[in-house]
Design an enzyme around this catalytic site. Structure first.
Site, PDB file in Angstrom:
ATOM      1  N   ASP A 268      20.868  17.870 116.260  1.00 25.99           N
ATOM      2  CA  ASP A 268      19.388  18.221 116.140  1.00 25.99           C
ATOM      3  C   ASP A 268      18.548  17.402 115.396  1.00 25.99           C
ATOM      4  OD1 ASP A 268      20.673  17.938 113.509  1.00 25.99           O
ATOM      5  OD2 ASP A 268      20.037  19.939 112.638  1.00 25.99           O
ATOM      6  N   SER A 269      19.151  16.303 115.476  1.00 25.21           N
ATOM      7  CA  SER A 269      17.894  15.011 115.254  1.00 25.21           C
ATOM      8  C   SER A 269      17.131  14.880 116.513  1.00 25.21           C
ATOM      9  CB  SER A 269      18.973  13.683 115.043  1.00 25.21           C
ATOM     10  OG  SER A 269      19.769  13.351 115.935  1.00 25.21           O
TER      11      SER A 269
ATOM     12  N   ASP B 134      25.369  20.332 118.394  1.00 24.21           N
ATOM     13  CA  ASP B 134      24.974  20.674 116.922  1.00 24.21           C
ATOM     14  C   ASP B 134      24.316  22.140 116.989  1.00 24.21           C
ATOM     15  OD1 ASP B 134      24.898  19.734 114.546  1.00 24.21           O
ATOM     16  OD2 ASP B 134      23.240  18.221 114.588  1.00 24.21           O
TER      17      ASP B 134
ATOM     18  N   LYS C 187      29.090  21.319 116.049  1.00 24.46           N
ATOM     19  CA  LYS C 187      29.178  20.872 114.601  1.00 24.46           C
ATOM     20  C   LYS C 187      28.213  21.734 113.885  1.00 24.46           C
ATOM     21  CE  LYS C 187      26.633  17.051 113.367  1.00 24.46           C
ATOM     22  NZ  LYS C 187      25.823  17.423 112.611  1.00 24.46           N
TER      23      LYS C 187
ATOM     24  N   GLU D 193      26.696  22.087 109.642  1.00 22.40           N
ATOM     25  CA  GLU D 193      26.796  21.563 108.262  1.00 22.40           C
ATOM     26  C   GLU D 193      26.794  22.444 107.170  1.00 22.40           C
ATOM     27  OE1 GLU D 193      22.645  20.115 107.803  1.00 22.40           O
ATOM     28  OE2 GLU D 193      22.815  19.050 109.374  1.00 22.40           O
TER      29      GLU D 193
ATOM     30  N   GLU E  27      28.079  12.171 105.593  1.00 20.68           N
ATOM     31  CA  GLU E  27      26.860  11.437 106.063  1.00 20.68           C
ATOM     32  C   GLU E  27      26.142  11.070 104.537  1.00 20.68           C
ATOM     33  OE1 GLU E  27      23.785  13.323 108.426  1.00 20.68           O
ATOM     34  OE2 GLU E  27      22.245  11.875 107.530  1.00 20.68           O
TER      35      GLU E  27
HETATM   36  O1  KIV Z   1      21.882  15.460 114.266  1.00 24.61           O
HETATM   37  C1  KIV Z   1      22.370  14.358 114.079  1.00 24.61           C
HETATM   38  O2  KIV Z   1      22.155  13.290 114.655  1.00 24.61           O
HETATM   39  C2  KIV Z   1      23.610  14.465 113.281  1.00 24.61           C
HETATM   40  C3  KIV Z   1      24.206  12.951 113.052  1.00 24.61           C
HETATM   41  C4  KIV Z   1      23.342  12.223 112.230  1.00 24.61           C
HETATM   42  C5  KIV Z   1      25.588  13.232 112.569  1.00 24.61           C
HETATM   43  O3  KIV Z   1      24.196  15.344 112.707  1.00 24.61           O
END
Ligand code: KIV
Length: 291
Positions: free
Chosen positions: A48-49, A87, A116, A118, A185
């Site tokens: 999600d970055s 994500d 993934k 959080e 992280e």
């Molecule tokens: O979204 C992302 O890039 C991440 C990584 C930093 C692990 O969750």
């Protein structure tokens, strides 16, 4: 070189058992996935970055499931030779487990092999529900960017012993709930080491010291494509943004001076077409041609 990674082979890939460290990088589109795959990474995360790196937002809270589906599909179309993790964005798994399963399934249908999400102990019901729907889940604890406001900013987590113990309890809980790997992280190196020692699934660190079972970095950070200041844990392996500016400035200069395109970069017309389209030549060579 290690064999291609899947969730099954990854689940037990611990350095303490002699395994090679896991290499994960983010990618958000077809060229990025093609490059990462050609480089031989083990895992591509459509993070999600994408919010910060590609879409220009200040934080990751702005991306939706629709946004993530769009980017997961672009990566999947590159058919990368590695594990593809989608994500789950903020609010896609916070309401109830059924909603989370539906959203995880959308990422899988777009091409992700697993998802993934959080958070620690409070995510256990959601992790269990998604795993029960046959979708493998990668956890993510420590500095979790979707909690930026709750954390009071993007700050290193687990610096005090009580916070470190909470984080260890989170790690154990999400492993027990079924996570096949855990991203750790933004924690002190000793805590990254302790979490790695406590779990039987692998840890993948980002700003968590050298002792995790693998490392992940953001594509744009590794390649120097980002514009802002990179965090301390980033190592830049190229300066592609600088190279890109130089290349585009050279293109602009060539266009403005007439040096681009050259004859070799143009499609040559037949003599007949040239004569028909060029009045000067027509008078000379083909009197009956088009006006
Ligand atoms: O979204 C992302 O890039 C991440 C990584 C930093 C692990 O969750």
């Amino acid at each position: 070189m290690s064999p291609p990674v899947n969730v099954h082979s990854l689940r037990t890939r611990k350095r303490r058992d002699g395994a090679e460290p896991i290499v994960m990088v983010t990618a958000y589109d077809h060229p990025g996935a093609t490059i990462a795959s050609a480089a031989g990474v083990d895992i591509i995360l459509i993070g999600d970055s994408v919010a910060n790196t590609v879409l220009g937002y200040q934080d990751t809270l702005q991306v939706s499931v629709d946004d993530m589906v769009h980017h997961v599909a672009a990566v999947a179309r590159a058919r990368p030779d590695c594990l593809v993790v989608g994500d789950m964005p903020w609010m896609s798994y916070h309401l109830d487990p059924a909603d989370a399963v539906r959203n995880a399934a959308r990422l899988v249908r777009a091409g992700a092999q697993c998802v993934k999400l959080e958070g620690g102990r409070r995510r256990v019901p959601v992790i269990e529900a998604i795993v029960n729907a046959e979708i493998p889940v990668m956890g993510h604890i420590g500095l979790t960017p979707q909690s930026v406001h709750a954390m009071g900013g993007m700050r290193v987590q687990g610096r005090q012993l009580d916070a470190a113990s909470e984080l260890l309890a989170d790690a154990r809980a999400i492993e027990a709930a079924g996570c096949f790997a855990v991203v750790v992280e933004g924690v002190p190196d000793a805590l990254g080491r302790a979490v790695t020692a406590a779990l039987s699934v692998p840890t993948i660190g980002i700003g968590a010291g050298p002792d995790c079972d693998g490392q992940v970095l953001v594509f744009h950070d590794v390649l120097g494509l980002g514009t802002g200041r990179a965090p301390k844990f980033v190592r830049r392996y190229a300066n592609l943004a600088e190279d890109a500016v130089k290349a585009l400035a050279a293109f602009a200069a060539d266009v403005r001076s007439g040096a681009f395109p050259s004859v070799a970069e143009s499609y040559e017309a037949s003599e007949q077409l040239r004569a028909a389209l060029d009045p000067g030549r027509r008078a000379e060579k083909s009197p009956g041609a088009l006006e």
